[in-house]
Write a protein that holds these residues in place. Structure first.
Motif, PDB file in Angstrom:
ATOM      1  N   LEU A  54       0.892  -1.265   0.095  1.00  0.00           N
ATOM      2  CA  LEU A  54      -0.011  -0.062   0.074  1.00  0.00           C
ATOM      3  C   LEU A  54       0.961   1.201  -0.037  1.00  0.00           C
ATOM      4  CD1 LEU A  54      -1.847  -1.781   2.849  1.00  0.00           C
ATOM      5  CD2 LEU A  54      -3.391  -0.479   1.335  1.00  0.00           C
ATOM      6  N   VAL A  55       0.432   2.339  -0.835  1.00  0.00           N
ATOM      7  CA  VAL A  55       1.021   3.625  -0.684  1.00  0.00           C
ATOM      8  C   VAL A  55       0.017   4.520  -0.476  1.00  0.00           C
ATOM      9  CG1 VAL A  55       2.531   5.207  -2.041  1.00  0.00           C
ATOM     10  CG2 VAL A  55       2.888   2.627  -2.467  1.00  0.00           C
ATOM     11  N   ARG A  56       0.489   5.470   0.425  1.00  0.00           N
ATOM     12  CA  ARG A  56      -0.784   6.526   0.736  1.00  0.00           C
ATOM     13  C   ARG A  56       0.025   7.674   1.134  1.00  0.00           C
ATOM     14  NH1 ARG A  56      -0.437   7.906   6.602  1.00  0.00           N
ATOM     15  NH2 ARG A  56      -2.842   8.167   6.497  1.00  0.00           N
ATOM     16  N   ALA A  57      -0.841   8.864   1.512  1.00  0.00           N
ATOM     17  CA  ALA A  57      -0.254  10.378   1.861  1.00  0.00           C
ATOM     18  C   ALA A  57      -0.799  10.677   3.134  1.00  0.00           C
ATOM     19  CB  ALA A  57      -0.625  11.216   0.572  1.00  0.00           C
ATOM     20  N   HIS A  58      -1.535  11.852   3.120  1.00  0.00           N
ATOM     21  CA  HIS A  58      -2.304  12.205   4.214  1.00  0.00           C
ATOM     22  C   HIS A  58      -1.696  12.692   5.573  1.00  0.00           C
ATOM     23  CE1 HIS A  58      -6.370  12.520   5.886  1.00  0.00           C
ATOM     24  NE2 HIS A  58      -6.408  11.585   6.650  1.00  0.00           N
ATOM     25  N   GLU A  59      -0.290  12.393   5.843  1.00  0.00           N
ATOM     26  CA  GLU A  59      -0.054  12.618   7.000  1.00  0.00           C
ATOM     27  C   GLU A  59       1.375  13.454   6.768  1.00  0.00           C
ATOM     28  OE1 GLU A  59      -0.764  10.045  10.729  1.00  0.00           O
ATOM     29  OE2 GLU A  59      -0.568   8.825   9.189  1.00  0.00           O
ATOM     30  N   CYS A  60       1.903  14.456   7.282  1.00  0.00           N
ATOM     31  CA  CYS A  60       3.240  15.123   7.117  1.00  0.00           C
ATOM     32  C   CYS A  60       4.510  14.132   8.000  1.00  0.00           C
ATOM     33  CB  CYS A  60       3.149  16.466   7.741  1.00  0.00           C
ATOM     34  SG  CYS A  60       4.706  17.542   7.586  1.00  0.00           S
ATOM     35  N   HIS A  61       5.461  14.083   7.411  1.00  0.00           N
ATOM     36  CA  HIS A  61       6.481  13.345   8.128  1.00  0.00           C
ATOM     37  C   HIS A  61       7.810  14.055   7.950  1.00  0.00           C
ATOM     38  CE1 HIS A  61       3.930   9.850   8.319  1.00  0.00           C
ATOM     39  NE2 HIS A  61       3.916   9.575   6.905  1.00  0.00           N
ATOM     40  N   GLU A  62       8.499  14.310   9.040  1.00  0.00           N
ATOM     41  CA  GLU A  62       9.616  15.356   9.067  1.00  0.00           C
ATOM     42  C   GLU A  62      10.529  14.860   7.896  1.00  0.00           C
ATOM     43  OE1 GLU A  62      13.440  16.645  11.966  1.00  0.00           O
ATOM     44  OE2 GLU A  62      11.761  15.393  12.704  1.00  0.00           O
ATOM     45  N   ASP A 102       8.478  22.031   4.134  1.00  0.00           N
ATOM     46  CA  ASP A 102       8.191  23.289   5.226  1.00  0.00           C
ATOM     47  C   ASP A 102       6.658  23.469   5.291  1.00  0.00           C
ATOM     48  OD1 ASP A 102      10.975  23.320   4.995  1.00  0.00           O
ATOM     49  OD2 ASP A 102      11.354  25.175   4.263  1.00  0.00           O
ATOM     50  N   TYR A 103       6.210  22.393   5.549  1.00  0.00           N
ATOM     51  CA  TYR A 103       4.464  22.551   5.667  1.00  0.00           C
ATOM     52  C   TYR A 103       4.169  23.277   6.815  1.00  0.00           C
ATOM     53  CZ  TYR A 103      -0.047  20.505   6.447  1.00  0.00           C
ATOM     54  OH  TYR A 103      -1.356  20.238   6.513  1.00  0.00           O
ATOM     55  N   CYS A 104       3.073  24.384   6.733  1.00  0.00           N
ATOM     56  CA  CYS A 104       2.560  25.142   7.445  1.00  0.00           C
ATOM     57  C   CYS A 104       3.618  26.006   8.446  1.00  0.00           C
ATOM     58  CB  CYS A 104       1.734  24.304   8.493  1.00  0.00           C
ATOM     59  SG  CYS A 104       0.203  23.644   7.584  1.00  0.00           S
ATOM     60  N   GLY A 105       4.702  26.297   7.824  1.00  0.00           N
ATOM     61  CA  GLY A 105       5.598  26.995   8.395  1.00  0.00           C
ATOM     62  C   GLY A 105       6.831  26.298   9.380  1.00  0.00           C
ATOM     63  N   GLY A 106       6.458  24.879   9.109  1.00  0.00           N
ATOM     64  CA  GLY A 106       7.473  24.073   9.871  1.00  0.00           C
ATOM     65  C   GLY A 106       8.741  23.760   8.950  1.00  0.00           C
ATOM     66  N   ILE A 107       9.602  22.716   9.481  1.00  0.00           N
ATOM     67  CA  ILE A 107      10.715  22.434   8.563  1.00  0.00           C
ATOM     68  C   ILE A 107      10.589  20.822   8.317  1.00  0.00           C
ATOM     69  CG2 ILE A 107      13.155  22.275   8.639  1.00  0.00           C
ATOM     70  CD1 ILE A 107      13.275  24.748  10.618  1.00  0.00           C
ATOM     71  N   ASN A 108      10.329  20.607   7.089  1.00  0.00           N
ATOM     72  CA  ASN A 108      10.212  19.371   6.755  1.00  0.00           C
ATOM     73  C   ASN A 108      10.584  19.051   5.351  1.00  0.00           C
ATOM     74  OD1 ASN A 108       7.070  20.291   6.311  1.00  0.00           O
ATOM     75  ND2 ASN A 108       7.436  18.412   5.043  1.00  0.00           N
ATOM     76  N   LYS A 109      11.056  17.855   5.040  1.00  0.00           N
ATOM     77  CA  LYS A 109      11.382  17.407   3.722  1.00  0.00           C
ATOM     78  C   LYS A 109      10.254  16.697   3.020  1.00  0.00           C
ATOM     79  CE  LYS A 109      16.462  16.707   4.473  1.00  0.00           C
ATOM     80  NZ  LYS A 109      17.334  15.598   4.377  1.00  0.00           N
ATOM     81  N   GLY A 110      10.247  16.888   1.483  1.00  0.00           N
ATOM     82  CA  GLY A 110       9.077  16.149   0.874  1.00  0.00           C
ATOM     83  C   GLY A 110       9.878  15.077   0.382  1.00  0.00           C
ATOM     84  N   ALA A 111       8.840  14.076   0.041  1.00  0.00           N
ATOM     85  CA  ALA A 111       9.244  12.864  -0.644  1.00  0.00           C
ATOM     86  C   ALA A 111       8.268  12.626  -1.796  1.00  0.00           C
ATOM     87  CB  ALA A 111       9.378  11.779   0.179  1.00  0.00           C
TER      88      ALA A 111
END
Length: 274
Positions: free
Chosen positions: A214-222, A241-250
């Motif tokens: 399974l591959v899904r989305a829906h939750e932010c991960h650092e 940098d979701y919602c002003g935070g510091i996170n990577k994308g994948a």
């Protein structure tokens, strides 16, 4: 893929989106609730949430990798300030190449969510426009199966159900549910009617449908992604940098029943995960 220079005004973007309404509904109406994608490789993209910069990075990588097939797992609007630009960009992609660009619905492709989480305000609190976009969202596919091997969806599953029972009208839990360390189906803190599912449920779902992952989305991960259930479920998030935070994308590349993972930051630094 930056928008043309002349598209800088939300009013212009909204008009373009409204003009696309009958075309998008026609395209999505022609697609089933569960897409079957057998052409490989496929680039898989998680939440974008109005982050046009992240979308540009992803599409630039798609071109560099020469990966014509691209699957978006939903949540194109809300939270970020450029949801209209993101929506126009991906709709233009879909119209230009409907056989290789695939757009799933996320839980934020919904008028009620848009009113509370930003897209409604971003587009001038325009009720008619919001409802027009909702009409498009309701026709979007819910899930996709890659090469009879991997099930892709925005949120999660709701039990060991056959994918043949999934419909666009009854898709709520597929857009909202989350994986959990706890076995079985359990209530979620997200709200009424939303569930969490354990590895036993995921195993049963995969077995019933003859699938492996399974591959899904829906939750932010650092770090942009997270593996669950001993590698049987991958969670992707593609907005940096979701919602002003510091996170990577994948994002992921699916090929030959394998998934290659890549993470990126706001400065376009791309790294393949080993």
């Amino acid at each position: 893929m930056p928008l043309p220079d002349y598209i800088t005004d939300k009013t212009v973007i909204k008009k373009r989106l409204i003009d696309l309404l009958p075309t998008m509904i026609k395209i999505f109406d022609s697609e089933p609730a569960v897409l079957r994608i057998d052409d490989e490789p496929v680039m898989i993209v998680g939440d974008i949430h109005g982050n046009l910069h992240s979308l540009d990075i992803l599409l630039e990588q798609r071109d560099k990798m020469d990966c014509k097939n691209i699957l978006f797992l939903g949540d194109y609007v809300d939270r970020g300030s450029q949801g209209a630009e993101v929506l126009l960009a991906i709709f233009d992609l879909k119209v230009a190449d409907p056989e290789h660009v695939f757009l799933l619905r996320g839980n934020h492709e919904d008028a009620q969510m848009n009113v509370y989480y930003g897209f409604y305000d971003e587009t001038g609190r325009d009720k008619d426009f919001t409802l027009d976009m909702h009409d498009i969202f309701c026709t979007m596919p819910v899930a996709a199966v890659l090469s009879n091997d991997t099930f892709c969806v925005h949120g999660g599953i709701c039990g060991a159900d056959s994918i043949d029972t999934i419909t666009k009208d009854e898709s709520y839990q597929y857009l909202w549910n989350d994986p959990s360390e706890k076995l079985g189906i359990n209530r979620s803190d997200r709200g009424e009617g939303i569930k969490k599912f354990g590895c036993d449920v995921a195993d049963a779902f995969l077995e019933v449908n003859g699938l492996n992952r399974l591959v899904r989305a829906h939750e932010c991960h650092e770090g942009g992604y997270m593996w669950w259930f001993e590698g049987k479920l991958l969670s992707l998030f593609s907005s940096t940098d979701y919602c002003g935070g510091i996170n990577k994308g994948a994002f992921a590349i699916y090929k030959d029943k394998d998934v290659s993972l890549y993470v990126f930051d706001n400065k376009k630094n791309i790294q393949k995960c080993v």
